[in-house]
Design an enzyme around this catalytic site. Structure first.
Site, PDB file in Angstrom:
ATOM      1  CD  GLU A   1     -23.478 -45.959  -8.358  1.00 19.94           C
ATOM      2  OE1 GLU A   1     -23.919 -46.145  -9.504  1.00 19.94           O
ATOM      3  OE2 GLU A   1     -23.260 -44.823  -7.889  1.00 19.94           O
TER       4      GLU A   1
ATOM      5  CG  ASP B   1     -17.608 -37.041  -6.207  1.00 21.53           C
ATOM      6  OD1 ASP B   1     -18.777 -37.411  -6.355  1.00 21.53           O
ATOM      7  OD2 ASP B   1     -16.619 -37.759  -6.465  1.00 21.53           O
TER       8      ASP B   1
ATOM      9  CE1 TYR C   1     -25.375 -40.939 -11.496  1.00 24.64           C
ATOM     10  CE2 TYR C   1     -24.108 -42.593 -10.324  1.00 24.64           C
ATOM     11  CZ  TYR C   1     -24.799 -41.403 -10.331  1.00 24.64           C
ATOM     12  OH  TYR C   1     -24.918 -40.674  -9.178  1.00 24.64           O
TER      13      TYR C   1
END
Lengths: 401, 274
Positions: free
Chosen positions: B49, B60, B175
């Site tokens: 990734e 994030d 994911y």
């Protein structure tokens, strides 16, 4: 153009191509929960009655409408009326929304509220309602903003809030918003995120608008009482756009009333140092919604500039983006110098110290009024008072305390 | 069959699990990205990734945000990321590359132009963090038309209905975000993760990778016993932050090799092999 039936956003939170839910899957559960809780609160007469009671007895609503006679006379054209949100408890319109969201947080049994703040106004309003309802409060604020707004930081601490400095990115409002979102993702079970403006993922733009729409509803009744008719134009400053959306929304179906949003042109649009997303931005995705954004050619968000910290934001509420595209509202910009001049004019001529944010709306009204006959009426949303801006204004005038 | 699907089928036949490391393109320096990609392959990465830096990476944690800021400070744009992938493809045509990033840089380029350029560069899959399925059906179709796999996130809070909704759009792998929080957070509950994986696999029909909060070989090994793939990001970025540019590739290779070994040992053991 007039809008006969206005029923936006749709169930997915879209205003035309704008708005929506552009967040990571980790936030979807929290947003679904919020959407359901808000929908049920909206239908609950007890919730609405309590909101109304708090606005009346804690905030001091309804805020008056005031005819700025001396200023209007000096300008020599249209009559300027001011919607006095500066007279609210905590000194700005922000508290309306914070009351609504805090009541919703209590209804959802969330004992902890968090908020992002730029200049500190929304942080202070959130800390205030958290103290009022006995909730734990954490406010995220850019490290640079903390340096610029020490008085508001102290105010939040007095009210019992924890202020967390944000050192990432440009260390300003947008980064504080990112950080608050991260907190929310991690602690969603006991935490309610009180967003301060009509941006963010659905249902925030709609919910904040609904809580602020009391401004416009009161205005419609008050204008009829004072002037026997509605104004020819309603003018409000636009950063994220909550005070403007609050006064605009009830006026959307009212024919013959121009809606004018005033953005911050900073040093001037041509210099690139401004915060005028609707005037000079392009549609994109940030902070959970699609809207006009100030961005570079690669889609990175660029830093903004305005003398008024409350307008210093690279996006804008998605409903404003929609109102601009469909033509129901017009968006103009006022630079730092023009806003500062209007600030001084209102101080000297009306004995009212306006917030620098609201001074942008005043400055545009001051430009527009002389071009119109004396029987025309402009209603300006005086969204906040200027006590917080003393240092900024003194600094610009070369005065040291 | 996509390159990503082929990797999972090969691994399944071998009774092994995929290791998917993440790095941010251009961090710590644009010149190091292609060498780092090759180091990851040498260390045993099955898929990589590659983070596309964005100014406001809301989902994030601080580690990946710092990586994004370092890359942006060196002028790394989405176009430059695609150039890096094309350069990597000059020497490696096998290891799938999944771009991971946020919607705005892609929309600024234009979705159609992005998909075409990604295919040309040799990208295999795309994960847009702030495109949940309700906002991404046109995007996913565009990717499919350009032979790219749209990768989607699922979370502990995702309902069964959402799993089905994601399954209708996703290909390549899912994911699964293993905890409530942002990338790089601590403490992952392996038992809770293990309990969700069969359900996700059944409702989406694609392999399930697990990430967010996998910080050491032991956790990677424990997750690999249940998931089809293990995704490690922040831990690698931290290793880069601690390394000089000269030693970056070797340090990262050693770390990822350790994860690889732990995963293979665990999966061998769970199949009763010595």
């Amino acid at each position: 153009m007039a809008v006969d039936v206005y029923d936006l956003p749709d169930t997915a939170g879209h205003f035309g191509q704008y708005g929506g839910v552009f967040v990571a899957e980790t936030l979807i559960g929290a947003l679904e929960e919020l959407k359901e809780a808000y929908a049920s609160a909206q239908r609950d007469p007890q919730f609405l009655a309590e909101f109304d009671y708090e606005l009346r007895h804690y905030v001091g609503r309804p805020s008056p409408i005031y005819h700025a006679r001396r200023w209007s006379e000096l300008l020599g054209g249209a009559q300027i009326y001011l919607k006095r949100e500066d007279l609210n408890h905590t000194g700005a319109h922000k508290i309306n929304n914070c009351i609504g969201q805090a009541l919703l947080a209590r209804r959802m049994c969330k004992p902890r509220v968090i908020a992002e703040t730029g200049a500190g106004q929304h942080g202070v309003a959130t800390a205030t309602v958290a103290a009022r309802y006995g909730m734990e409060c954490v406010v995220y604020m850019g490290a640079d903003d903390i340096q610029r707004q020490m008085a508001n930081v102290y105010r939040m601490k007095l009210l019992g809030a924890t202020v967390v400095p944000v050192n990432s990115g440009s260390r300003t409002l947008k980064d504080a918003l990112n950080e608050a979102m991260r907190d929310w993702v991690a602690q969603v079970s006991d935490t309610f995120y009180i967003i301060g403006t009509v941006a963010g993922p659905h249902p925030y733009p709609m919910m904040v608008r609904d809580f602020q729409a009391v401004i416009g509803r009161e205005s419609i009744a008050q204008m009829l009482e004072h002037c026997g008719r509605q104004p020819d134009a309603v003018i409000a400053c636009v950063g994220g756009g909550s005070n403007a959306m609050g006064i605009f929304h009830p006026y959307i179906p009212v024919a013959g009333v121009r809606l004018i949003g005033v953005e911050a042109a900073g040093d001037g649009i041509a210099t690139g140092k401004h915060a005028a997303s609707l005037t000079a931005g392009r549609p994109g995705v940030l902070h959970g919604n699609r809207t006009y954004l100030l961005q570079d050619e690669n889609g990175q968000i660029i830093e903004t500039h305005s003398i008024s910290a409350g307008l210093d934001y690279p996006g804008v509420g998605p409903e404003h983006a929609w109102l601009k595209d469909c033509g129901r509202a017009e968006y103009v910009s006022i630079d730092d110098a023009e806003a500062l001049q209007a600030f001084h004019d209102l101080c000297r001529l009306e004995g009212i110290i306006p917030a620098l944010e609201s001074s942008h709306a005043l400055a545009y009204a001051g430009k527009l009024a002389p071009t119109l006959p004396k029987d025309k009426i402009l209603l300006v949303n005086l969204s906040g008072r200027g006590d917080k801006d003393m240092h900024t204004v003194a600094d610009k005038s070369g005065i040291k305390f | 069959m996509s390159k990503i699907q082929a990797v999972f089928e090969r691994l399944q036949a071998q009774g092994r699990k995929a290791l998917i490391p993440f790095i941010t393109a251009g961090d710590p320096d644009p010149l190091l990205t292609v060498p780092l990609l090759h180091s990851l392959v040498l260390a045993g990465a099955d898929i990589i990734e590659l983070g596309v830096p964005f100014s406001d990476p809301m989902a994030d944690g601080p580690t990946i945000q710092r990586a994004s800021e370092r890359a942006l400070a060196k002028g790394v744009s989405l176009r430059k990321v695609l150039e890096m992938v094309a350069n990597f493809r000059a020497d490696n045509n096998d290891t799938p590359i999944v771009l991971m990033g946020y919607a705005n840089p892609i929309e600024a380029m234009g979705i159609e132009a992005f998909a075409a350029a990604s295919f040309d560069a040799g990208v295999d899959g795309v994960l847009v963090v702030d495109y949940p399925p309700e906002e991404a059906s046109a995007f996913a179709q565009t990717l499919h038309r350009h032979a790219l796999d749209p990768i989607f996130l699922l979370a502990p809070t995702s309902s069964e209905a959402r799993m089905v909704q994601v399954g209708a759009l996703a290909s390549g792998y899912i994911y699964y975000v293993s905890l409530k929080g942002v990338t790089g957070s601590a403490a992952l509950d392996v038992a809770a993760v293990a309990a969700r994986i069969p359900e996700i696999r059944a409702r989406t029909g694609v392999p399930v990778g697990v990430g967010f909060g996998i910080r050491d070989a032991a956790t990677a090994a424990a997750v690999a016993e249940h998931a089809d793939a293990v995704v490690v990001g922040s831990r690698i970025i931290e290793e880069l932050e601690r390394s000089s540019p000269e030693e970056a590739c070797e340090k990262v290779r050693a770390l990822v090799a350790e994860l690889r070994q732990a995963i293979d040992t665990a999966t061998n053991a769970s199949r009763g092999m010595p």
